[in-house]
Design an enzyme around this catalytic site. Sequence first.
Site, PDB file in Angstrom:
ATOM      1  N   SER A  18      38.122  22.402  35.912  1.00  6.71           N
ATOM      2  CA  SER A  18      39.305  21.738  35.340  1.00  6.71           C
ATOM      3  C   SER A  18      40.593  22.234  35.997  1.00  6.71           C
ATOM      4  O   SER A  18      41.570  21.478  36.108  1.00  6.71           O
ATOM      5  CB  SER A  18      39.358  21.942  33.828  1.00  6.71           C
ATOM      6  OG  SER A  18      39.653  23.278  33.496  1.00  6.71           O
ATOM      7  N   ASN A  19      40.623  23.484  36.438  1.00 10.17           N
ATOM      8  CA  ASN A  19      41.834  23.984  37.101  1.00 10.17           C
ATOM      9  C   ASN A  19      41.945  23.472  38.533  1.00 10.17           C
ATOM     10  O   ASN A  19      43.053  23.205  39.000  1.00 10.17           O
ATOM     11  CB  ASN A  19      41.884  25.511  37.041  1.00 10.17           C
ATOM     12  CG  ASN A  19      42.250  25.980  35.648  1.00 10.17           C
ATOM     13  OD1 ASN A  19      43.411  25.895  35.269  1.00 10.17           O
ATOM     14  ND2 ASN A  19      41.257  26.403  34.865  1.00 10.17           N
ATOM     15  N   HIS A  61      43.503  34.045  35.588  1.00  8.00           N
ATOM     16  CA  HIS A  61      42.754  34.777  34.563  1.00  8.00           C
ATOM     17  C   HIS A  61      43.231  34.338  33.180  1.00  8.00           C
ATOM     18  O   HIS A  61      44.440  34.230  32.947  1.00  8.00           O
ATOM     19  CB  HIS A  61      42.933  36.290  34.726  1.00  8.00           C
ATOM     20  CG  HIS A  61      42.107  37.064  33.759  1.00  8.00           C
ATOM     21  ND1 HIS A  61      40.753  37.279  33.936  1.00  8.00           N
ATOM     22  CD2 HIS A  61      42.429  37.623  32.566  1.00  8.00           C
ATOM     23  CE1 HIS A  61      40.285  37.952  32.899  1.00  8.00           C
ATOM     24  NE2 HIS A  61      41.272  38.177  32.049  1.00  8.00           N
TER      25      HIS A  61
HETATM   26  C1  GAR Z   1      39.501  29.492  33.539  1.00  7.28           C
HETATM   27  O1  GAR Z   1      39.766  29.649  32.160  1.00  7.28           O
HETATM   28  C2  GAR Z   1      39.868  30.751  34.308  1.00  7.28           C
HETATM   29  O2  GAR Z   1      40.979  31.411  33.782  1.00  7.28           O
HETATM   30  C3  GAR Z   1      38.610  31.567  34.133  1.00  7.28           C
HETATM   31  O3  GAR Z   1      37.561  30.640  34.281  1.00  7.28           O
HETATM   32  C4  GAR Z   1      37.992  29.390  33.760  1.00  7.28           C
HETATM   33  C5  GAR Z   1      37.636  28.310  34.765  1.00  7.28           C
HETATM   34  O4  GAR Z   1      37.758  27.046  34.189  1.00  7.28           O
HETATM   35  N1  GAR Z   1      38.540  32.611  35.099  1.00  7.28           N
HETATM   36  C6  GAR Z   1      38.152  33.849  34.797  1.00  7.28           C
HETATM   37  O5  GAR Z   1      37.761  34.180  33.707  1.00  7.28           O
HETATM   38  C7  GAR Z   1      38.198  34.815  35.970  1.00  7.28           C
HETATM   39  N2  GAR Z   1      38.046  36.160  35.500  1.00  7.28           N
HETATM   40  P1  GAR Z   1      37.592  25.742  35.080  1.00  7.28           P
HETATM   41  O6  GAR Z   1      36.279  25.859  35.857  1.00  7.28           O
HETATM   42  O7  GAR Z   1      37.584  24.609  34.112  1.00  7.28           O
HETATM   43  O8  GAR Z   1      38.776  25.683  36.012  1.00  7.28           O
END
Ligand code: GAR
Length: 192
Positions: free
Chosen positions: A12-13, A111
Amino acid sequence: MRIVILGSGRGSNARAILEARRDGRLGDTEVVHLFADKPEAGILALGPEFGVPATFVDPAPFKTKLDGEGELRYIDAIAACQPDYVVLAGFMRVLKPGFLGAFAGRIINLHPSLLPSFPGLDGIGQAWRRGVKVTGCTVHFVTAEVDGGPIIDQAAVRIEPGDTLDTLTEKVHAAEHALLPAVIAWLSQAGG
Ligand code: GAR
């Protein structure tokens, strides 16, 4: 400014970055490649949707770190893209000195907590269980200290009386989707 994005999960990011780029909110940033360490990672499906090459790169032999042969595969694949920045958007592996040295000062990580509070896994759950009233998300440069590198920017999220872990998770993700593209836009303005 050329960036590559690495992800392991939903993506999603990475989507938020690609949408910001599509909408002209990232300055002169070009997303040149998407990489995943899991064949099923959501980031890989974003490639065809946004017209960006997307590749699964085998991280073996280790489960939670990037080292040995897997590390070399990643260094080669990413170096070939000649990125100004390597963006970790939910890439759930600890990076070791070989990778950190190859892209020194050019790796940024997202993070889901206000570092230095709640580093490591499940930053949102850690904050929830600790009972803090404000948490959020952080974008920082990656160093050998896990989640310990210089902070670039943060966004705060208030935990309200009616919140649950689920609603808090949604709020932190929404904050991340604004923060990470904003940091990339700022880096691009600052000259890559
Ligand atoms: C996000 O919440 C990011 O902050 C976290 O993984 C998620 C990825 O979401 N990262 C960590 O925890 C790194 N230590 P996404 O796959 O939907 O972008």
